[in-house]
Design a protein around this motif. Structure first.
Motif, PDB file in Angstrom:
ATOM      1  N   ALA A  39      70.745 -38.390  40.867  1.00  8.67           N
ATOM      2  CA  ALA A  39      71.843 -37.767  41.610  1.00  8.67           C
ATOM      3  C   ALA A  39      73.177 -37.923  40.895  1.00  8.67           C
ATOM      4  O   ALA A  39      74.113 -37.159  41.149  1.00  8.67           O
ATOM      5  CB  ALA A  39      71.930 -38.371  43.011  1.00  8.67           C
ATOM      6  N   GLY A  40      73.283 -38.938  40.014  1.00  7.38           N
ATOM      7  CA  GLY A  40      74.522 -39.137  39.268  1.00  7.38           C
ATOM      8  C   GLY A  40      75.138 -40.509  39.361  1.00  7.38           C
ATOM      9  O   GLY A  40      76.138 -40.796  38.710  1.00  7.38           O
ATOM     10  N   TYR A  41      74.549 -41.399  40.169  1.00 11.90           N
ATOM     11  CA  TYR A  41      75.058 -42.768  40.234  1.00 11.90           C
ATOM     12  C   TYR A  41      74.823 -43.465  38.899  1.00 11.90           C
ATOM     13  O   TYR A  41      73.786 -43.273  38.263  1.00 11.90           O
ATOM     14  CB  TYR A  41      74.338 -43.572  41.319  1.00 11.90           C
ATOM     15  N   ARG A  42      75.767 -44.309  38.524  1.00 12.16           N
ATOM     16  CA  ARG A  42      75.601 -45.104  37.314  1.00 12.16           C
ATOM     17  C   ARG A  42      75.839 -46.594  37.568  1.00 12.16           C
ATOM     18  O   ARG A  42      75.600 -47.413  36.689  1.00 12.16           O
ATOM     19  CB  ARG A  42      76.546 -44.606  36.207  1.00 12.16           C
ATOM     20  N   VAL A  56      64.556 -52.529  40.139  1.00 14.25           N
ATOM     21  CA  VAL A  56      65.749 -51.934  39.523  1.00 14.25           C
ATOM     22  C   VAL A  56      65.533 -51.809  38.020  1.00 14.25           C
ATOM     23  O   VAL A  56      65.796 -50.758  37.416  1.00 14.25           O
ATOM     24  CB  VAL A  56      67.003 -52.787  39.819  1.00 14.25           C
ATOM     25  N   GLY A  57      65.039 -52.882  37.412  1.00 19.28           N
ATOM     26  CA  GLY A  57      64.819 -52.871  35.971  1.00 19.28           C
ATOM     27  C   GLY A  57      63.838 -51.793  35.535  1.00 19.28           C
ATOM     28  O   GLY A  57      64.018 -51.152  34.496  1.00 19.28           O
ATOM     29  N   ALA A  62      63.046 -46.693  32.625  1.00 17.29           N
ATOM     30  CA  ALA A  62      62.418 -45.368  32.587  1.00 17.29           C
ATOM     31  C   ALA A  62      63.434 -44.226  32.591  1.00 17.29           C
ATOM     32  O   ALA A  62      63.064 -43.072  32.357  1.00 17.29           O
ATOM     33  CB  ALA A  62      61.479 -45.208  33.779  1.00 17.29           C
ATOM     34  N   SER A  63      64.691 -44.548  32.840  1.00 13.76           N
ATOM     35  CA  SER A  63      65.691 -43.495  33.056  1.00 13.76           C
ATOM     36  C   SER A  63      66.094 -42.756  31.786  1.00 13.76           C
ATOM     37  O   SER A  63      66.500 -41.594  31.843  1.00 13.76           O
ATOM     38  CB  SER A  63      66.942 -44.094  33.702  1.00 13.76           C
ATOM     39  N   GLY A  64      66.032 -43.448  30.646  1.00 13.11           N
ATOM     40  CA  GLY A  64      66.510 -42.845  29.413  1.00 13.11           C
ATOM     41  C   GLY A  64      68.023 -42.799  29.308  1.00 13.11           C
ATOM     42  O   GLY A  64      68.573 -42.262  28.338  1.00 13.11           O
ATOM     43  N   ILE A  65      68.717 -43.384  30.275  1.00 16.09           N
ATOM     44  CA  ILE A  65      70.186 -43.399  30.263  1.00 16.09           C
ATOM     45  C   ILE A  65      70.666 -44.517  29.344  1.00 16.09           C
ATOM     46  O   ILE A  65      70.146 -45.633  29.380  1.00 16.09           O
ATOM     47  CB  ILE A  65      70.745 -43.602  31.685  1.00 16.09           C
ATOM     48  N   ASP A  66      71.639 -44.213  28.521  1.00 17.57           N
ATOM     49  CA  ASP A  66      72.186 -45.208  27.604  1.00 17.57           C
ATOM     50  C   ASP A  66      72.708 -46.408  28.388  1.00 17.57           C
ATOM     51  O   ASP A  66      73.404 -46.250  29.389  1.00 17.57           O
ATOM     52  CB  ASP A  66      73.308 -44.575  26.774  1.00 17.57           C
ATOM     53  N   ARG A  67      72.370 -47.598  27.929  1.00 23.79           N
ATOM     54  CA  ARG A  67      72.801 -48.816  28.643  1.00 23.79           C
ATOM     55  C   ARG A  67      74.312 -48.872  28.815  1.00 23.79           C
ATOM     56  O   ARG A  67      74.809 -49.336  29.849  1.00 23.79           O
ATOM     57  CB  ARG A  67      72.312 -50.061  27.873  1.00 23.79           C
ATOM     58  N   GLY A  98      65.134 -57.010  33.030  1.00 25.81           N
ATOM     59  CA  GLY A  98      64.772 -56.516  31.705  1.00 25.81           C
ATOM     60  C   GLY A  98      65.982 -56.118  30.876  1.00 25.81           C
ATOM     61  O   GLY A  98      65.904 -55.205  30.044  1.00 25.81           O
ATOM     62  N   LEU A  99      67.086 -56.817  31.080  1.00 22.49           N
ATOM     63  CA  LEU A  99      68.332 -56.482  30.394  1.00 22.49           C
ATOM     64  C   LEU A  99      68.766 -57.615  29.482  1.00 22.49           C
ATOM     65  O   LEU A  99      68.338 -58.765  29.634  1.00 22.49           O
ATOM     66  CB  LEU A  99      69.443 -56.214  31.418  1.00 22.49           C
ATOM     67  N   GLU A 100      69.660 -57.279  28.548  1.00 20.89           N
ATOM     68  CA  GLU A 100      70.230 -58.289  27.668  1.00 20.89           C
ATOM     69  C   GLU A 100      71.538 -58.840  28.217  1.00 20.89           C
ATOM     70  O   GLU A 100      71.997 -59.905  27.787  1.00 20.89           O
ATOM     71  CB  GLU A 100      70.457 -57.693  26.274  1.00 20.89           C
TER      72      GLU A 100
END
Length: 273
Positions: A39-42, A56-57, A62-67, A98-100
């Motif tokens: 929908a556009g939330y970031r 969430v991770g 799976a989103s392919g959105i740049d971190r 699953g984040l740095e």
């Protein structure tokens, strides 16, 4: 859709409107967050206590959105307060996500009976100094709790905030010290707020839903908001609040709804593990 950002006191930009996942079961979280991202939330807000950081991770991966285009918040749970245990809890949350790094890490509640939040704050300062978080803050802190923190000024204080509980003292303290106020439960719970005659009248006047009117009120006050829904149409609806502006009279009318009415715990007495 471009969501406006607010600048935190360390210069980090945070989306003013995000998506919360409180009470979303972990096995439903990935789908819900995916809907929100589509929908556009970031900005996504979770917490160790929600037990859905893994979900969430999964959605983020799976989103392919740049971190760099995402803003992820999580929170330290009460039972993990204390310097060393805070650092360990953060490692667990980071692994689950699953984040740095995370963008914002909050102490979830002051739990004053434990008297450990000052020690926990020192651990958050270390995480910030080590570059593992981009900003640090608190949640559900009252001014007297904030007064006990030394060192880095919190970037954000996330509190229950809606027209029935407008948190004027907390918001004033935040303005005075450069702490951004973020609203959890921005629409209140139970639905009574959205059927208030004042809100319903404004919804008809602006040809918007009651929820959109309340969210717009928050945004114009300068609050950061994280509405939660798992219904795709409402996820999109809650984001569609940037194409209109409430008048000063409309803001004043909503302000009259103040009741000092909490739907969640009182931070001065809540000490649950």
């Amino acid at each position: 859709m471009m969501i406006p950002t607010v600048k935190l006191n360390n210069g980090v930009e945070m989306p003013q409107l995000g998506y919360g996942v409180f009470q979303v079961p972990n096995d439903e979280t990935a789908a819900a967050v995916t809907q929100a991202l589509d929908a556009g939330y970031r900005s996504i807000d979770t917490a160790a206590a929600y037990q859905n950081e893994a979900g969430v991770g999964q959605a983020l991966a799976a989103s392919g959105i740049d971190r760099g285009d995402l803003f992820i918040t999580t929170k330290l749970w009460n039972a993990d307060q204390g310097y060393d245990s805070t650092l360990k809890a953060f490692d667990t949350s980071l692994s689950s996500l699953g984040l740095e790094y995370v963008d914002l890490y909050l102490i979830h509640w002051p739990t004053p009976a434990r008297d450990l939040y000052a020690d926990s704050w020192r651990a958050l300062e270390k995480l910030y100094a080590d570059g593992r978080v981009r900003a640090i803050g608190v949640s559900n802190f009252q001014p007297d709790h904030l007064d006990r923190l030394s060192g880095i000024t919190p970037a954000v204080n996330q509190v229950e905030l809606h027209p029935y509980l407008q948190q004027n003292a907390v918001r004033t303290y935040g303005r005075d010290f450069g702490i951004r106020t973020e609203a959890w439960s921005p629409l209140a719970k139970g639905g009574a707020l959205l059927s208030e005659p004042v809100i319903e009248t404004l919804a008809k006047e602006y040809d918007r839903t009651p929820a959109q009117i309340v969210l717009r009120w928050h945004l114009q006050l300068g609050n950061i908001v994280i509405p939660k829904s798992v219904t795709p149409s409402r996820i999109r609806e809650n984001l569609d609040v940037f194409g209109f502006t409430l008048t000063d009279d409309a803001i004043t009318a909503i302000n009259t709804l103040e009741r000092a009415e909490r739907t969640g715990p009182d931070p001065d007495t809540f000490n649950a593990a």
